[in-house]
Design a protein around this motif. Structure first.
Motif, PDB file in Angstrom:
ATOM      1  N   THR A  96       1.008  -1.228   0.047  1.00 11.41           N
ATOM      2  CA  THR A  96      -0.065  -0.168  -0.124  1.00 11.41           C
ATOM      3  C   THR A  96       0.899   1.294  -0.113  1.00 11.41           C
ATOM      4  O   THR A  96       2.026   1.207   0.206  1.00 11.41           O
ATOM      5  CB  THR A  96      -0.987   0.116   1.209  1.00 11.41           C
ATOM      6  OG1 THR A  96      -0.265   0.019   2.519  1.00 11.41           O
ATOM      7  CG2 THR A  96      -1.890  -1.105   1.288  1.00 11.41           C
ATOM      8  N   VAL A  97       0.085   2.191  -0.234  1.00  8.91           N
ATOM      9  CA  VAL A  97       0.904   3.520   0.073  1.00  8.91           C
ATOM     10  C   VAL A  97       1.085   3.725   1.482  1.00  8.91           C
ATOM     11  O   VAL A  97       0.316   3.211   2.254  1.00  8.91           O
ATOM     12  CB  VAL A  97       0.044   4.772  -0.494  1.00  8.91           C
ATOM     13  CG1 VAL A  97       0.448   6.221  -0.054  1.00  8.91           C
ATOM     14  CG2 VAL A  97      -0.383   4.730  -1.961  1.00  8.91           C
ATOM     15  N   LEU A  98       2.301   4.262   1.699  1.00  9.76           N
ATOM     16  CA  LEU A  98       2.869   4.087   3.240  1.00  9.76           C
ATOM     17  C   LEU A  98       1.896   5.049   3.832  1.00  9.76           C
ATOM     18  O   LEU A  98       1.749   6.293   3.314  1.00  9.76           O
ATOM     19  CB  LEU A  98       4.284   4.487   3.331  1.00  9.76           C
ATOM     20  CG  LEU A  98       5.132   3.471   2.712  1.00  9.76           C
ATOM     21  CD1 LEU A  98       6.855   3.948   2.737  1.00  9.76           C
ATOM     22  CD2 LEU A  98       4.869   1.929   3.019  1.00  9.76           C
ATOM     23  N   ALA A  99       1.542   4.846   5.153  1.00  6.37           N
ATOM     24  CA  ALA A  99       0.738   5.654   6.226  1.00  6.37           C
ATOM     25  C   ALA A  99       1.408   5.533   7.438  1.00  6.37           C
ATOM     26  O   ALA A  99       1.250   4.451   8.030  1.00  6.37           O
ATOM     27  CB  ALA A  99      -0.839   5.655   5.954  1.00  6.37           C
ATOM     28  N   GLN A 100       1.595   6.634   8.058  1.00  3.60           N
ATOM     29  CA  GLN A 100       2.239   6.815   9.578  1.00  3.60           C
ATOM     30  C   GLN A 100       1.121   6.270  10.458  1.00  3.60           C
ATOM     31  O   GLN A 100      -0.222   6.501  10.237  1.00  3.60           O
ATOM     32  CB  GLN A 100       2.542   8.077   9.914  1.00  3.60           C
ATOM     33  CG  GLN A 100       3.457   8.084  11.251  1.00  3.60           C
ATOM     34  CD  GLN A 100       4.670   7.668  11.119  1.00  3.60           C
ATOM     35  OE1 GLN A 100       5.178   7.722  10.235  1.00  3.60           O
ATOM     36  NE2 GLN A 100       5.107   7.130  12.346  1.00  3.60           N
ATOM     37  N   LYS A 101       1.488   5.364  11.377  1.00  4.71           N
ATOM     38  CA  LYS A 101       0.303   4.962  12.314  1.00  4.71           C
ATOM     39  C   LYS A 101       0.899   4.862  13.707  1.00  4.71           C
ATOM     40  O   LYS A 101       1.992   4.133  14.000  1.00  4.71           O
ATOM     41  CB  LYS A 101      -0.259   3.453  11.806  1.00  4.71           C
ATOM     42  CG  LYS A 101      -1.390   3.183  12.645  1.00  4.71           C
ATOM     43  CD  LYS A 101      -2.614   4.065  12.447  1.00  4.71           C
ATOM     44  CE  LYS A 101      -4.001   3.452  13.370  1.00  4.71           C
ATOM     45  NZ  LYS A 101      -4.838   4.414  13.082  1.00  4.71           N
ATOM     46  N   ARG A 102       0.331   5.322  14.898  1.00  2.00           N
ATOM     47  CA  ARG A 102       0.868   5.473  16.057  1.00  2.00           C
ATOM     48  C   ARG A 102       0.740   4.010  16.652  1.00  2.00           C
ATOM     49  O   ARG A 102      -0.226   3.212  16.246  1.00  2.00           O
ATOM     50  CB  ARG A 102       0.343   6.276  17.058  1.00  2.00           C
ATOM     51  CG  ARG A 102       0.571   7.841  16.613  1.00  2.00           C
ATOM     52  CD  ARG A 102       0.180   8.837  17.716  1.00  2.00           C
ATOM     53  NE  ARG A 102       0.352  10.204  17.203  1.00  2.00           N
ATOM     54  CZ  ARG A 102       1.305  10.840  17.150  1.00  2.00           C
ATOM     55  NH1 ARG A 102       2.566  10.125  17.295  1.00  2.00           N
ATOM     56  NH2 ARG A 102       1.589  12.041  16.731  1.00  2.00           N
ATOM     57  N   PRO A 103       1.609   3.498  17.628  1.00  5.73           N
ATOM     58  CA  PRO A 103       1.457   2.207  18.240  1.00  5.73           C
ATOM     59  C   PRO A 103      -0.171   2.148  18.869  1.00  5.73           C
ATOM     60  O   PRO A 103      -0.604   3.054  19.605  1.00  5.73           O
ATOM     61  CB  PRO A 103       2.508   2.270  19.309  1.00  5.73           C
ATOM     62  CG  PRO A 103       3.652   3.265  18.864  1.00  5.73           C
ATOM     63  CD  PRO A 103       2.708   4.340  18.046  1.00  5.73           C
TER      64      PRO A 103
END
Length: 143
Positions: A96-103
């Protein structure tokens, strides 16, 4: 309007998509019919929506990097006697297109409108960026 919902889950201990694929190729990570699975304590209450076309989106090193279509949910029982849910997956990992995600802990529902798009076919073969650079670019919305 889509009638399905996706799941999102941290892939703990993996460095990249290839590590996730290697783990899923191990017999202990597969169903009796050879499909990859992820065992979790919680059974999705929105089972029909998950099975209506949903995928699991994998967060690797703080960034959503790929997804897999969810095929079914199997009940499994551990040696401790506790009922668990095996999320049975399509073997193919779609980058996928990269997307930041918090823990976060466990899995979460992910609405179709909030999901990262699949990478265009021409970009799938590109050499991945270092995780730190990917995370930084995703955080500012460049990737």
């Amino acid at each position: 309007m889509p009638k399905h919902v996706n799941l999102i889950k941290l892939s703990v201990g993996t460095e990249n998509v290839e590590d996730l694929a290697a783990w899923q190729a191990l017999p202990q990570a597969q169903t009796a019919d050879g499909l990859p699975r992820h065992i979790t304590r919680m059974w999705p209450k929105r089972e029909d929506e998950v099975l209506g076309g949903g995928s699991i989106y994998w967060v690797i090193k703080g960034v959503v990097q790929c997804r897999q279509r969810i095929l079914r949910l199997d009940e499994v029982q551990g040696s401790d006697g506790i009922r668990r849910c095996a999320i049975v997956l399509e073997p193919e990992l779609h980058r996928t297109v990269l997307a930041q995600k918090r823990p976060f802990q466990g899995w979460r529902y992910l609405k179709p409108e909030d999901t990262p798009a699949d990478l265009p076919r021409g970009r799938v073969a590109e050499e991945p960026l270092p995780p730190e650079l990917s995370a930084a670019l995703a955080e500012i919305g460049v990737l």
